[in-house]
Design a protein around this motif. Structure first.
Motif, short mmCIF file in Angstrom:
data_model
loop_
_atom_site.label_atom_id
_atom_site.label_comp_id
_atom_site.label_asym_id
_atom_site.label_seq_id
_atom_site.Cartn_x
_atom_site.Cartn_y
_atom_site.Cartn_z
N ASN A 32 0.87 -1.17 0.00
CA ASN A 32 0.00 0.00 0.00
C ASN A 32 0.91 1.22 0.00
O ASN A 32 1.28 1.73 1.06
N CYS A 78 0.75 4.51 2.14
CA CYS A 78 1.09 4.54 3.57
C CYS A 78 2.44 3.89 3.85
O CYS A 78 3.05 4.14 4.89
N ASP A 123 2.79 0.45 3.74
CA ASP A 123 2.53 -0.87 4.33
C ASP A 123 2.86 -1.96 3.33
O ASP A 123 2.64 -1.80 2.12
N CYS A 169 1.74 0.33 9.23
CA CYS A 169 1.14 1.11 10.31
C CYS A 169 0.32 0.21 11.24
O CYS A 169 0.14 -0.98 10.98
N SER A 217 -2.79 -1.54 9.43
CA SER A 217 -2.51 -2.65 8.53
C SER A 217 -2.04 -3.88 9.30
O SER A 217 -2.41 -5.01 8.99
N ARG A 274 -7.24 5.34 5.07
CA ARG A 274 -6.94 4.23 5.97
C ARG A 274 -7.59 2.92 5.54
O ARG A 274 -7.20 1.86 6.01
N CYS A 289 -5.16 0.61 4.19
CA CYS A 289 -4.35 -0.03 5.23
C CYS A 289 -5.10 -1.25 5.77
O CYS A 289 -4.55 -2.33 5.93
ZN ZN Z 1 -1.13 2.00 6.67
#
Ligand code: ZN
Length: 145
Positions: free
Chosen positions: A36, A39, A41, A65, A68, A125, A128
């Motif tokens: 991702n 972010c 991830d 994060c 995730s 988000r 995530c």
């Molecule tokens: Zn994330």
């Protein structure tokens, strides 16, 4: 994030700090790595099945994060014991809830998983929260093709 319910945040942070079913999956190639970029991830997922296509082990690897990581942790906890068809239904239900197409109450049967519903208010988000699930989708497709 700071608008998430305190209890929800507590559960997410617990799974972030002590992820369940996290393992080193370096033996799996990067072709199964899901990312991702918005972010940073990344996640890999591995499933072990018994002779009756029931999931005996579900593990993930990666970094990212809190959302995730918690999502992957909560997902793998629930997958263990499901057969492939049940896992597919579970996956579709989760993605439908995250897209706002299904009532969040439908996740209640899956315990703490419903904490992830809180992120629906934060479109960035959602990626995530669904990353591990897209890894699951690919893994299930590979198993059934
Ligand atoms: Zn994330």
């Amino acid at each position: 994030m700071n608008q998430l319910d305190d209890l929800y945040m507590e559960i997410i942070l617990d799974h972030y700090k002590s992820p369940r079913n996290k393992a080193n999956l370096d033996h799996l190639g990067d072709d199964v790595l899901h990312e991702n970029p918005s972010c940073g991830d990344s996640v890999k997922l591995d499933l072990q099945l018994d002779g009756e296509n029931r999931i005996t082990q579900a593990q993930f690897d990666g970094h990212g994060c809190a959302i995730s990581t918690a999502s992957a942790s909560l997902m793998t906890e629930r997958l263990i014991g499901m057969n492939i068809a049940e896992a597919q239904d579970f996956l579709q239900l989760f993605l439908s809830v995250m897209r706002g197409e299904e009532e969040v109450e439908k996740l209640e049967a899956w315990g703490d998983l419903e904490v992830l519903e809180g992120v629906r208010k934060f479109p960035m988000r959602i990626k995530c929260a669904t990353l591990a699930w897209h890894a699951l989708e690919s893994r299930l497709e590979a198993l059934t093709s």
